[in-house]
Design a protein around this motif. Structure first.
Motif, PDB file in Angstrom:
ATOM      1  N   LEU A  97       0.855  -1.192   0.000  1.00 49.20           N
ATOM      2  CA  LEU A  97       0.000   0.000   0.000  1.00 49.20           C
ATOM      3  C   LEU A  97       0.892   1.243   0.000  1.00 49.20           C
ATOM      4  N   HIS A  98       1.987   1.211   0.734  1.00 50.68           N
ATOM      5  CA  HIS A  98       3.085   2.148   0.533  1.00 50.68           C
ATOM      6  C   HIS A  98       3.979   1.483  -0.507  1.00 50.68           C
ATOM      7  N   ALA A  99       3.916   1.975  -1.710  1.00 54.96           N
ATOM      8  CA  ALA A  99       4.363   1.212  -2.875  1.00 54.96           C
ATOM      9  C   ALA A  99       5.827   0.805  -2.856  1.00 54.96           C
ATOM     10  N   GLY A 100       6.647   1.499  -2.084  1.00 57.31           N
ATOM     11  CA  GLY A 100       8.062   1.145  -2.031  1.00 57.31           C
ATOM     12  C   GLY A 100       8.399   0.115  -0.982  1.00 57.31           C
ATOM     13  N   GLU A 101       7.395  -0.353  -0.235  1.00 55.80           N
ATOM     14  CA  GLU A 101       7.634  -1.346   0.818  1.00 55.80           C
ATOM     15  C   GLU A 101       7.416  -2.744   0.234  1.00 55.80           C
ATOM     16  N   LEU A 102       8.512  -3.418  -0.087  1.00 56.85           N
ATOM     17  CA  LEU A 102       8.447  -4.628  -0.900  1.00 56.85           C
ATOM     18  C   LEU A 102       8.590  -5.966  -0.172  1.00 56.85           C
ATOM     19  N   ASN A 105      -0.947  -0.655  -4.778  1.00 57.13           N
ATOM     20  CA  ASN A 105      -0.886   0.783  -5.038  1.00 57.13           C
ATOM     21  C   ASN A 105      -0.184   1.090  -6.353  1.00 57.13           C
ATOM     22  N   PRO A 106      -0.900   0.989  -7.472  1.00 58.69           N
ATOM     23  CA  PRO A 106      -0.272   1.302  -8.762  1.00 58.69           C
ATOM     24  C   PRO A 106       0.047   2.780  -8.926  1.00 58.69           C
ATOM     25  N   ILE A 107      -0.656   3.640  -8.186  1.00 56.58           N
ATOM     26  CA  ILE A 107      -0.388   5.083  -8.270  1.00 56.58           C
ATOM     27  C   ILE A 107       0.990   5.367  -7.675  1.00 56.58           C
ATOM     28  N   TYR A 120       7.858   8.789  -9.359  1.00 56.97           N
ATOM     29  CA  TYR A 120       9.288   9.053  -9.192  1.00 56.97           C
ATOM     30  C   TYR A 120       9.528  10.558  -9.256  1.00 56.97           C
ATOM     31  N   HIS A 121      10.444  11.029  -8.436  1.00 57.87           N
ATOM     32  CA  HIS A 121      10.770  12.453  -8.425  1.00 57.87           C
ATOM     33  C   HIS A 121      12.282  12.581  -8.437  1.00 57.87           C
ATOM     34  N   PHE A 122      12.827  13.131  -9.507  1.00 59.11           N
ATOM     35  CA  PHE A 122      14.268  13.256  -9.679  1.00 59.11           C
ATOM     36  C   PHE A 122      14.967  11.914  -9.462  1.00 59.11           C
ATOM     37  N   GLY A 123      14.387  10.864 -10.017  1.00 58.48           N
ATOM     38  CA  GLY A 123      14.996   9.543  -9.970  1.00 58.48           C
ATOM     39  C   GLY A 123      14.759   8.765  -8.695  1.00 58.48           C
ATOM     40  N   HIS A 168       0.626  10.388  -1.979  1.00 54.26           N
ATOM     41  CA  HIS A 168       0.167  10.735  -3.315  1.00 54.26           C
ATOM     42  C   HIS A 168       0.665  12.137  -3.633  1.00 54.26           C
ATOM     43  N   LEU A 169       1.449  12.274  -4.672  1.00 51.83           N
ATOM     44  CA  LEU A 169       2.066  13.555  -4.976  1.00 51.83           C
ATOM     45  C   LEU A 169       1.032  14.613  -5.342  1.00 51.83           C
ATOM     46  N   GLY A 170      -0.118  14.185  -5.866  1.00 48.77           N
ATOM     47  CA  GLY A 170      -1.146  15.150  -6.253  1.00 48.77           C
ATOM     48  C   GLY A 170      -1.877  15.762  -5.080  1.00 48.77           C
TER      49      GLY A 170
END
Length: 351
Positions: free
Chosen positions: A40-45, A78-80, A85-88, A95-97
């Motif tokens: 759900l926190h997309a970077g937590e794998l 969480n596909p959003i 990515y921000h500056f790599g 959610h950045l928006g």
């Protein structure tokens, strides 16, 4: 096993997100059902690779007719966030928006009824995603939301109403600690999964068979094949212990012997200065009151350029930051104390 693709409309024309959902149909309508999601926190794998290791076990059980209760699996919820990515650098927590945490703002329903979910047609993409995830999970007896911390032990967040009934689950999964909470004002997914049952009669809520928990699989860098296999075995043992899967080769989980503490016992230890962190302790360490926890180098090479942090009470180090640069006021670690924290926080601990 059936695979379907969920599509979430984006916030502009021609823009959408999608994620797969896997369903295993149970053979016994009376058996408990289960819902599992990861990232759900997309970077937590760690939870993602645990589900990857679990899927062959579920397919084997299905082929042998041993899946009694239905199982729904969302390996990457969480596909959003996965696409942000921000500056790599990957940004999968907010959610950045909308600047909203992906694990906040879930509707806290008065009853487990999908008809009560808000209409998010005119909402934002992250709101639509949250509504759809709840739609997929509502009605299941077991709801597991797989996360991870920065660096830490494996632990569960569990609503106090479900403890000690969920001790068998903690034992089956082999976690190190359980943190008990009793109020969610921020709308976490776990909170949204248990809140609808809190005002129902006991015979309807069935807290003796209900499972809802946030699973923190150690640290964000613990994406490892051996750990994934062990975590998958723990998930499988839980499903067997709770009657979702039949496997007579597995024994009943023993007693849970790990740490159990209320949320208000946790000291988060905010940094008094910005700088480089030199940790003196690691997750799992037992510390005495007054023990040195970390040193912040805020003015390198200068007199008085270091600030030390000490334990406000005795307890166990649960987690710490994975990076070594800190801002003033940012939390350094979670110390599970032997008593209530003098700075106890209610609700969720951190963003």
């Amino acid at each position: 096993m059936q695979k379907s693709i969920e599509r979430i409309a984006g916030d502009s024309e021609g823009h959408s997100y999608e994620f797969p959902v896997f369903r295993f149909e149970g053979t016994d309508k009376a058996a408990p059902s289960a819902y599992l999601q990861a990232a759900l926190h997309a970077g937590e794998l760690p939870g993602v690779v645990a589900i990857d290791a679990l899927m062959p076990m579920l397919k084997k059980a299905e082929a042998e007719g041993r899946i009694k209760g239905s199982i729904t699996v969302v390996p990457q919820a969480n596909p959003i966030g996965r696409a942000q990515y921000h500056f790599g650098e990957h940004q999968g927590r907010f959610h950045l928006g909308t600047r909203t945490n992906f694990n906040r703002g879930f509707p806290l329903l008065a009853a487990p009824d999908v008809e009560l979910l808000p209409d998010t047609t005119l909402g934002t993409a992250d709101q639509r995603l949250k509504t759809r995830l709840l739609q997929l999970s509502i009605g299941h007896d077991i709801v597991l939301d797989l996360h991870c911390d920065d660096e830490g032990l494996a632990y569960l967040y569990v609503h106090a109403s479900l403890w000690p009934a969920m001790a068998d689950c903690a034992a089956a999964m082999g976690v190190d600690a359980v943190i008990l909470w009793d109020e969610d004002t921020d709308g976490t997914f776990e909170g949204a999964s248990i809140t609808p049952y809190l005002n129902l009669p006991a015979e309807v809520a069935r807290f003796d068979r209900r499972v809802a928990t946030t699973v923190e699989y150690r640290g964000i860098l613990d994406v490892d094949g051996a750990l994934a296999g062990a975590d998958a075995e723990g998930l499988y043992r839980l499903l067997v212990a709770r009657g979702v899967i039949l496997d007579q080769a597995l024994s009943t989980p023993g007693s849970f012997t790990g740490l159990v503490a209320p949320l208000e016992n946790i000291d988060m230890m905010p940094a008094p200065r910005a700088g480089a962190v030199l940790y003196k302790v690691k997750p799992g360490d037992r510390v005495a009151e007054g023990a040195l926890l970390a040193t912040i180098v805020h003015a390198p090479g200068e007199a008085g350029g270091r600030t030390q942090l000490f334990a406000p009470q005795a307890g166990i180090i649960l987690t710490r930051r994975s990076r070594r640069i800190i801002r003033a006021g940012e939390d350094l670690l979670k110390l599970v104390g032997d008593r209530k924290s003098a700075d106890a926080r209610s609700g969720t601990l951190e963003d």
